[in-house]
Motif scaffolding. Sequence first.
Motif, PDB file in Angstrom:
ATOM      1  N   TYR A  78      -5.857   2.255  -0.121  1.00  0.00           N
ATOM      2  CA  TYR A  78      -4.744   1.767   0.704  1.00  0.00           C
ATOM      3  C   TYR A  78      -5.244   1.193   2.041  1.00  0.00           C
TER       4      TYR A  78
ATOM      5  N   ALA B  58      -8.084   3.825  -5.396  1.00  0.00           N
ATOM      6  CA  ALA B  58      -7.301   3.158  -4.351  1.00  0.00           C
ATOM      7  C   ALA B  58      -7.531   3.805  -2.991  1.00  0.00           C
TER       8      ALA B  58
ATOM      9  N   ASP C  30       0.819  -1.221   0.000  1.00  0.00           N
ATOM     10  CA  ASP C  30       0.000   0.000   0.000  1.00  0.00           C
ATOM     11  C   ASP C  30       0.854   1.273   0.000  1.00  0.00           C
TER      12      ASP C  30
ATOM     13  N   SER D 295      -5.792  -1.337  -3.584  1.00  0.00           N
ATOM     14  CA  SER D 295      -4.449  -0.803  -3.333  1.00  0.00           C
ATOM     15  C   SER D 295      -3.882  -0.022  -4.520  1.00  0.00           C
ATOM     16  N   CYS D 296      -4.200  -0.446  -5.758  1.00  0.00           N
ATOM     17  CA  CYS D 296      -3.596   0.242  -6.903  1.00  0.00           C
ATOM     18  C   CYS D 296      -4.618   0.636  -7.972  1.00  0.00           C
TER      19      CYS D 296
ATOM     20  N   GLN E 233       2.231   1.987  -3.408  1.00  0.00           N
ATOM     21  CA  GLN E 233       1.289   2.611  -4.333  1.00  0.00           C
ATOM     22  C   GLN E 233       1.045   4.068  -3.961  1.00  0.00           C
TER      23      GLN E 233
ATOM     24  N   CYS F 181      -8.827  -2.592  -7.934  1.00  0.00           N
ATOM     25  CA  CYS F 181      -7.984  -3.021  -6.815  1.00  0.00           C
ATOM     26  C   CYS F 181      -7.974  -1.950  -5.725  1.00  0.00           C
TER      27      CYS F 181
END
Lengths: 67, 339
Positions: B249, B247, B135, B242-243, B138, B240
């Motif tokens: 995170y 995002a 995380d 995280s990315c 990113q 996603c």
Amino acid sequence: MKLSINGNTVEVPDNIRTVSELLQHFKLEQKVAVVERNREILEKKDHPTTEVRDGDVFEIVHFVGGG
Amino acid sequence: MNDRYSRQELFAPIGKEGQRRLGERHVLIIGAGALGTGNAEILVRAGVGKVTIVDRDYVDWSNLQRQQLYTEEDAIQRMPKAAVAAERLKKINSSIEIEAKIMDVTPVEIESLTEGIDLMIDASDNFDIRMIMNDISQKKQIPWIYGAVLGSYGISYAIIPGKTPCLSCLLETIPIGGATCDTVGVIAPAVQMVVTLQTAEALKWLTGNEEAMSGRLTSFDLWKNEYASIRVDKLKKEDCPSCGVRAQYPFLSASNLSRTAVLCGRDTVQIRPPKPQSLDLDALGESLSSLGLKVERNPYLLAFQPDHRRLVAFRDGRVLVHGTKDTAEARSLYHRYFG
């Protein structure tokens, strides 16, 4: 049937029909694994429906945590 | 100026220009175990400008078979891994900057640890920390190189924000339980192979040779003589957490912060203090001795053994309770001696 798995030729039982069953055969069903069949990467959701055929070429990478 | 880097500069893809770039880079290595010591030694010898190595543990006899910077004396003295590793690394290359951090890495610490970092190397032993690394990578656009080893098997993948899928994309779910804890042992050649995969990608990135990077998720089994390598670009997920495009995170949120952690395969519980603190080990040692407990010390930590358990307290207030996986029991022992 004969499969190529991670560069080695492997004989597996003929009753293995899907990628999910293949992962079970290698006791990888509890692990997170990325599978490539005949150079085509598979989404995890496609493992139960993707067929395994004699002569298929697989690359199977499973995740581990140690360091 | 000596010719310390001459062979690396002769290697055309790196050359003098690549070497100069390498000397301006700062790498963060998370973990100073088998993968951490291997990665650190190669990167320090190669001449990375600054290396920071972080670890929460101390050297144990069971580490010596594969953790290449440590000696018997370190195990006897129970020296913190990060401190010893940094000391050895400075003897290997005194012309670069080497920094040791004896600490646990949580979403709080990772923010400051990654200030000015060009690349993170994963040398940890669990997915809790890897998801945090993923995380922050990113969020701050810092590449990181996943590496892990178990038995004779190893795996590695370099994650570049904005280009490759991230670890969340590949995993979908976090592997839990037996798959991650090293209860089946590990052999040194498997460690070294993962170190090789990680440091090769690291050198490419750090010397400005991104186009040479493999872009592949790679694994091997040295006992079964297998090797696999998969191009995973297609697994990058738009949604996603995280990315992806939105995002969030999730692993950097403090609500994921737990005060206790069972250390993988170690029969040990780690307890962190409620807030960061500096423990006065001298005063603690005196008060424990006055209770009739035998106290062992080095400059970084203090160990004692109540009720057939071993407790090890670090200066940053963390305590390791050895001999149990029961967090309730570990907490109760902690509260008895640390309030």
